[in-house]
Design an enzyme around this catalytic site. Structure first.
Site, mmCIF file in Angstrom:
data_model
loop_
_atom_site.group_PDB
_atom_site.id
_atom_site.type_symbol
_atom_site.label_atom_id
_atom_site.label_comp_id
_atom_site.label_asym_id
_atom_site.label_seq_id
_atom_site.Cartn_x
_atom_site.Cartn_y
_atom_site.Cartn_z
ATOM 1 N N CYS A 182 -5.271 8.709 8.909
ATOM 2 C CA CYS A 182 -5.476 8.029 10.201
ATOM 3 C C CYS A 182 -5.167 8.985 11.359
ATOM 4 O O CYS A 182 -4.264 9.782 11.292
ATOM 5 C CB CYS A 182 -4.515 6.847 10.322
ATOM 6 S SG CYS A 182 -5.050 5.433 9.404
ATOM 7 N N ARG A 211 -4.021 10.369 3.773
ATOM 8 C CA ARG A 211 -2.838 11.163 4.155
ATOM 9 C C ARG A 211 -1.837 11.231 3.008
ATOM 10 O O ARG A 211 -1.178 12.244 2.806
ATOM 11 C CB ARG A 211 -2.196 10.492 5.378
ATOM 12 C CG ARG A 211 -0.820 10.951 5.689
ATOM 13 C CD ARG A 211 -0.728 11.578 7.033
ATOM 14 N NE ARG A 211 0.589 12.213 7.191
ATOM 15 C CZ ARG A 211 0.736 13.466 7.595
ATOM 16 N NH1 ARG A 211 -0.308 14.195 7.881
ATOM 17 N NH2 ARG A 211 1.922 13.981 7.718
ATOM 18 N N LYS A 223 0.845 -1.205 0.000
ATOM 19 C CA LYS A 223 0.000 0.000 0.000
ATOM 20 C C LYS A 223 0.871 1.242 0.000
ATOM 21 O O LYS A 223 0.654 2.163 -0.792
ATOM 22 C CB LYS A 223 -0.880 0.019 1.246
ATOM 23 C CG LYS A 223 -1.491 1.377 1.571
ATOM 24 C CD LYS A 223 -2.436 1.350 2.735
ATOM 25 C CE LYS A 223 -1.773 1.722 4.010
ATOM 26 N NZ LYS A 223 -1.530 3.149 4.272
ATOM 27 N N ASN A 224 1.871 1.285 0.876
ATOM 28 C CA ASN A 224 2.624 2.532 1.049
ATOM 29 C C ASN A 224 3.618 2.780 -0.067
ATOM 30 O O ASN A 224 3.997 3.925 -0.318
ATOM 31 C CB ASN A 224 3.273 2.558 2.435
ATOM 32 C CG ASN A 224 2.209 2.683 3.522
ATOM 33 O OD1 ASN A 224 1.046 3.024 3.235
ATOM 34 N ND2 ASN A 224 2.567 2.382 4.754
ATOM 35 N N ARG A 263 -0.016 15.081 13.177
ATOM 36 C CA ARG A 263 0.723 14.650 11.978
ATOM 37 C C ARG A 263 1.101 15.892 11.173
ATOM 38 O O ARG A 263 0.532 16.205 10.154
ATOM 39 C CB ARG A 263 -0.123 13.668 11.178
ATOM 40 C CG ARG A 263 -0.441 12.430 12.009
ATOM 41 C CD ARG A 263 -1.083 11.329 11.223
ATOM 42 N NE ARG A 263 -0.151 10.624 10.370
ATOM 43 C CZ ARG A 263 -0.540 9.601 9.609
ATOM 44 N NH1 ARG A 263 -1.801 9.256 9.579
ATOM 45 N NH2 ARG A 263 0.338 8.973 8.844
ATOM 46 N N PRO A 264 2.090 16.636 11.687
ATOM 47 C CA PRO A 264 2.486 17.893 11.034
ATOM 48 C C PRO A 264 3.159 17.639 9.681
ATOM 49 O O PRO A 264 3.531 16.511 9.361
ATOM 50 C CB PRO A 264 3.482 18.482 12.027
ATOM 51 C CG PRO A 264 4.024 17.323 12.767
ATOM 52 C CD PRO A 264 2.906 16.315 12.844
ATOM 53 N N ILE A 265 3.288 18.704 8.913
ATOM 54 C CA ILE A 265 4.004 18.590 7.627
ATOM 55 C C ILE A 265 5.117 19.647 7.557
ATOM 56 O O ILE A 265 5.538 20.054 6.470
ATOM 57 C CB ILE A 265 3.052 18.734 6.424
ATOM 58 C CG1 ILE A 265 2.276 20.046 6.480
ATOM 59 C CG2 ILE A 265 2.108 17.550 6.292
ATOM 60 C CD1 ILE A 265 1.573 20.392 5.174
ATOM 61 N N ASP A 266 5.588 20.050 8.724
ATOM 62 C CA ASP A 266 6.627 21.102 8.754
ATOM 63 C C ASP A 266 7.895 20.691 8.005
ATOM 64 O O ASP A 266 8.527 21.527 7.327
ATOM 65 C CB ASP A 266 6.960 21.479 10.203
ATOM 66 C CG ASP A 266 7.448 20.273 11.001
ATOM 67 O OD1 ASP A 266 6.683 19.294 11.129
ATOM 68 O OD2 ASP A 266 8.606 20.285 11.464
ATOM 69 N N GLN A 267 8.249 19.415 8.059
ATOM 70 C CA GLN A 267 9.467 18.981 7.359
ATOM 71 C C GLN A 267 9.270 19.001 5.840
ATOM 72 O O GLN A 267 10.194 19.288 5.097
ATOM 73 C CB GLN A 267 9.882 17.576 7.830
ATOM 74 C CG GLN A 267 10.201 17.509 9.315
ATOM 75 C CD GLN A 267 11.371 18.408 9.693
ATOM 76 O OE1 GLN A 267 12.461 18.307 9.129
ATOM 77 N NE2 GLN A 267 11.131 19.317 10.627
ATOM 78 N N ARG A 305 -8.972 -0.117 3.875
ATOM 79 C CA ARG A 305 -8.083 0.890 3.290
ATOM 80 C C ARG A 305 -6.729 0.277 2.966
ATOM 81 O O ARG A 305 -6.017 0.750 2.098
ATOM 82 C CB ARG A 305 -7.893 2.049 4.271
ATOM 83 C CG ARG A 305 -9.169 2.814 4.565
ATOM 84 C CD ARG A 305 -8.910 3.972 5.495
ATOM 85 N NE ARG A 305 -7.720 4.689 5.059
ATOM 86 C CZ ARG A 305 -7.052 5.519 5.866
ATOM 87 N NH1 ARG A 305 -7.427 5.692 7.102
ATOM 88 N NH2 ARG A 305 -5.983 6.159 5.424
ATOM 89 N N ASP A 338 3.619 0.545 12.435
ATOM 90 C CA ASP A 338 2.336 0.048 11.905
ATOM 91 C C ASP A 338 1.982 -1.316 12.463
ATOM 92 O O ASP A 338 0.824 -1.727 12.411
ATOM 93 C CB ASP A 338 2.380 -0.021 10.371
ATOM 94 C CG ASP A 338 2.414 1.370 9.778
ATOM 95 O OD1 ASP A 338 2.741 1.492 8.585
ATOM 96 O OD2 ASP A 338 2.134 2.334 10.513
#
Ligand code: EPZ
Length: 434
Positions: free
Chosen positions: A122, A98, A27-28, A127-131, A402, A310
């Site tokens: 999820c 996501r 999936k990933n 779950r930041p996206i600063d990076q 999912r 996971d």
């Protein structure tokens, strides 16, 4: 298929899982490679693509952006991405997954701009996206967040040296995608080393990118102006394989999983052996079986090659069946213990202190009505229902579809007593099982 209609799953404990199970494509890896298809100017063929709801959502997003998709088979797809309509994927679809955040990197590479809603996904805590944004800024991108949209624009993408403060799969994927088309060399340091990152790099190189070092701490990317087409086969899903390995151990069964890449599962194999579970490793198969009692153990999650976060919920279910005290430490996400409340409804004795959970194992679980709070917690509760005494009814079961292809058929074929209730009807194994 109607997989997304499944809302409730009833399980009856006491069956040992036995037999062979085919592991689907990752999936990933698929969710990282599908946005990368948008860079291609010619036909792309993908094989071993898992037919799961997150992938179906991503396919709808890609079609909405203007790519033509032809299905060659359930897991084989051809893409014609030469004529894309725009760089703003639809809000309602992006909100569902996501991984839609990867569209930022691929649309920046294709168009030099992207307007993507702040991603959903999820609930594992913040779950930041600063990076991600730190990396894009280094490439010369202007980043603006307003009205729930991330608006990215760049006159030109220029290579840069980026050191991530946090090891992040998503940020690594996104910067590989954007840097693939940046002028000059980009060096990414303190990157994620997951096998899915390596699979993405192999796909990018197949369409003409120049990506070196994926799977190590440093990735070097020399931008190119034009990408061609390619055929690529997605790697097996190590998290699905690990799920079945832990389920075999928990039920005291005997499962043969294939095809897998055993190296991707070394942390899981080591942990199972520590718990006195037998694991036989072949070139592309793994057999897991258990006859005696489980030994308690301490489980710590880390970025790859550590024990995967996971599989932490599943590891916790297994530890409830091991006589004695075990400790689970979740080092990757802040809030990944939401399955504990549900397991306690089944009689598990677990005490959570911050990122640590102490399990007093050896007390048999009892069936109860529980809820899947996210994809992997849902999978863990499925396994808990297979070892609990009596009936367990898992609601919000749509989470499981999912990330697990054919999960109902796979579990039934292995002897699980499972009955799925779709909107308005139910399909059942209980009677099948006689
Ligand atoms: C990916 O999520 C996976 N999702 C997750 O799998 C997996 O659990 C996770 O990687 C870790 O392996 C997909 O591949 C689609 P991260 P991602 O960025 O990219 C912090 C599943 O069940 N962080 O590696 O969102 C973050 O808060 C899913 O298949 C920042 O601080 O995970 C977390 O604590 C669940 N800033 C840590 O890094 C950022 O900008 C790791 O997150 C980004 C992340």
């Amino acid at each position: 298929m109607g997989v997304d209609e499944v809302q409730r799953i009833a399980l009856y404990g006491g069956n040992r899982l036995r037999g062979r199970v085919r592991i689907s494509g990752s999936k990933n890896a698929a969710l990282a490679i599908l946005p990368a298809v948008l860079l291609a100017s010619k036909k792309v063929s993908l094989n071993n693509v898992p037919d799961i709801t997150d992938v179906r959502t991503m396919l709808r997003i890609i079609e909405d952006l203007g790519a033509t998709i032809r299905r060659r088979g359930r897991n084989s797809l051809d893409f014609y991405p030469s004529r894309l309509r725009g760089y703003a994927p639809p809000y309602d679809l992006v909100q569902k997954i996501r991984a839609s955040s990867y569209l930022m990197g691929s649309l920046l590479a294709r168009f030099g701009r992207a307007t993507v809603p702040v991603p959903g996904g999820c609930d594992l805590g913040p779950r930041p996206i600063d990076q991600h944004l730190k990396g894009f800024t280094a490439l010369g991108v202007d980043c603006l967040i307003e009205h729930g949209l991330i608006k990215l624009t760049a006159d030109k993408l220029s290579g840069a040296h980026i050191y991530f403060d946090v090891v992040s799969v998503g940020a690594t994927v996104n910067l590989m995608l954007a840097a693939a088309a940046a002028e000059g060399r980009t060096v990414l340091e303190n990157v994620a080393k997951e096998p899915e990152i390596v699979d993405l790099a192999n796909f990018l190189n197949a369409i003409g990118a120049v990506v070196k070092g994926a799977g190590t701490d440093v990735i070097k990317i020399d931008g190119v102006e034009e990408f061609g087409g390619a055929e690529h086969t997605i790697i097996p899903d190590r998290i699905e394989a690990g799920t079945f390995m832990l389920a075999a151990a928990a039920t005291g069964g005997d499962l043969l999983m294939g095809e897998v890449i055993p190296k991707h599962l070394e942390a899981v194999t080591a942990k199972l052996r520590e718990m006195d579970v037998k694991v036989e490793v072949g070139p592309d198969q793994i057999r897991v079986f258990r006859s005696g009692p489980l030994a308690p153990s301490d489980l710590k999650t880390f970025p790859y090659p550590g024990f995967p976060t996971d599989l932490q919920p599943l590891g916790m279910v297994l530890l409830t069946a091991a006589e004695g005290t075990s400790v689970v430490t979740e080092n990757v996400f802040d809030g990944r213990f939401r399955h504990v409340d549900e397991l306690e409804k089944m009689g598990a004795r677990i005490k959570v202190e911050g990122r640590t959970a102490v399990i007093d194992g050896g007390v048999p679980l009892s069936g109860a009505p529980v809820s899947a709070t996210d994809l992997r917690a849902g999978a863990a509760l499925l396994v808990a229902g297979m070892i609990a005494e009596g009936e367990t009814v898992l609601s919000e079961a749509e989470h499981i579809y999912r990330g697990y292809e054919n999960i109902e058929e796979k579990l039934k074929s292995l002897g699980a007593q499972i009955r799925c209730h779709r909107a308005g009807r139910s399909s059942g194994a209980a009677d099948d099982q006689g």
